[in-house]
Design a protein around this motif. Sequence first.
Motif, PDB file in Angstrom:
ATOM      1  N   LYS A  12       0.821  16.616  -8.570  1.00 52.17           N
ATOM      2  CA  LYS A  12       1.063  16.649  -6.879  1.00 52.17           C
ATOM      3  C   LYS A  12       2.441  16.980  -6.845  1.00 52.17           C
ATOM      4  CE  LYS A  12       1.407  15.628  -2.784  1.00 52.17           C
ATOM      5  NZ  LYS A  12       1.774  14.327  -2.058  1.00 52.17           N
ATOM      6  N   GLY A  15       5.631  18.190  -0.410  1.00 46.30           N
ATOM      7  CA  GLY A  15       5.799  19.458   0.178  1.00 46.30           C
ATOM      8  C   GLY A  15       7.607  19.419   0.379  1.00 46.30           C
ATOM      9  N   GLY A  55       4.707  18.479   3.907  1.00 44.63           N
ATOM     10  CA  GLY A  55       5.767  17.667   4.679  1.00 44.63           C
ATOM     11  C   GLY A  55       7.099  18.383   4.788  1.00 44.63           C
ATOM     12  N   ARG A  59       4.098  17.193   9.337  1.00 46.93           N
ATOM     13  CA  ARG A  59       3.553  15.897   9.164  1.00 46.93           C
ATOM     14  C   ARG A  59       2.873  15.580  10.347  1.00 46.93           C
ATOM     15  NH1 ARG A  59       7.623  14.158   5.239  1.00 46.93           N
ATOM     16  NH2 ARG A  59       6.434  14.111   3.345  1.00 46.93           N
ATOM     17  N   GLY A  60       1.472  15.374  10.385  1.00 46.11           N
ATOM     18  CA  GLY A  60       0.794  14.894  11.434  1.00 46.11           C
ATOM     19  C   GLY A  60       1.180  13.603  12.161  1.00 46.11           C
ATOM     20  N   ASP A  74      -2.748  16.575  12.435  1.00 45.90           N
ATOM     21  CA  ASP A  74      -3.109  16.571  11.033  1.00 45.90           C
ATOM     22  C   ASP A  74      -3.748  17.679  10.426  1.00 45.90           C
ATOM     23  OD1 ASP A  74      -2.506  13.963  10.418  1.00 45.90           O
ATOM     24  OD2 ASP A  74      -4.258  12.985  10.630  1.00 45.90           O
ATOM     25  N   THR A 135      -7.669  16.587   1.697  1.00 43.83           N
ATOM     26  CA  THR A 135      -8.868  16.568   1.887  1.00 43.83           C
ATOM     27  C   THR A 135      -9.687  17.198   2.684  1.00 43.83           C
ATOM     28  OG1 THR A 135      -9.005  14.558   3.343  1.00 43.83           O
ATOM     29  CG2 THR A 135      -8.425  14.095   1.095  1.00 43.83           C
ATOM     30  N   ASN A 137      -9.575  16.407   6.007  1.00 39.32           N
ATOM     31  CA  ASN A 137      -9.857  15.289   6.933  1.00 39.32           C
ATOM     32  C   ASN A 137      -8.595  15.106   7.661  1.00 39.32           C
ATOM     33  OD1 ASN A 137     -12.829  14.958   6.481  1.00 39.32           O
ATOM     34  ND2 ASN A 137     -12.117  14.586   4.532  1.00 39.32           N
ATOM     35  N   THR A 142      -2.021  14.010   1.488  1.00 42.24           N
ATOM     36  CA  THR A 142      -2.191  14.797   0.066  1.00 42.24           C
ATOM     37  C   THR A 142      -2.119  13.681  -1.041  1.00 42.24           C
ATOM     38  OG1 THR A 142       0.116  15.514   0.429  1.00 42.24           O
ATOM     39  CG2 THR A 142      -1.574  16.984   1.196  1.00 42.24           C
TER      40      THR A 142
END
Length: 244
Positions: A12, A15, A55, A59-60, A74, A135, A137, A142
């Motif tokens: 992972k 960002g 990020g 970012r939401g 998002d 995802t 959603n 992340t």
Amino acid sequence: MTRSTPKRILLKLSGEVLMGEGAFGIDPTTVDRIAGEVAAAKEAGFEICMVVGGGNIFRGLAAAAKGFDRTSADYMGMLATVMNALAVQNALERMGHQTRVQSAIPMETVCEPYIRRRAVRHMEKGRIVIFAAGTGNPFFTTDTAAALRAAEMGCDALYKGTSVDGVYDADPKKVSSAKRYESVTFDRVLNDNLKVMDASAVALCRENNIPIVVFNIRETGNLARVLSGEGVATIVGPATVEAA
Ligand code: UDP
């Protein structure tokens, strides 16, 4: 520190590590450096899939705090991760590695849609699979996407490459005596609300017995070091991890 060597891993990338020394966006030199380390790990025999954050671009939650509708924000964040995934793909392919980007939000003129069985097949063929759009959603991160894909792909471990060198018992930026854990249990992370990944990601890893290795990928050479079990990192795992 000694660790058993996992074969199939999920990496992972936050960002923000793609910004390099900048304050925003994608720094091509940094992307190339990180891609070089991923390529070296692949050449060393690891099967690698990746989840890339967003990020560094959007970012939401931050946008929602300034009045954006949370779900739209998002989705913008998820689209940002697709840009990052394409940047990492491009760098890896210039280094001669076969890759596939799979997006949880289908966008067939840009990349493949996420199809688990196809992703598994890509990895069996030696390709590096980069999962984009989280995802798919809103209201997720992340990190949770990374835990989910690690479980779906049967990964032996989740490596979280970020800007800190592990998990601390307090915020090291605020508390000078903060101590870094060499290893810590899933339960302690959740009970003490330690800042590793969000709770849903940690719980998913706990349920599926996938250790999380948190390390600083901003430091050159660290990916190889942690993969060989020698680098500075924190391992989050089941109860046995603290006794090890
Ligand atoms: N996001 C989302 N659903 C997901 C994954 C991500 O809505 O499953 C959005 C969310 O707005 C998040 C943004 O995408 O803020 C970027 O992801 P993240 O903050 O996890 O990136 P990182 O912190 O790893 O750079």
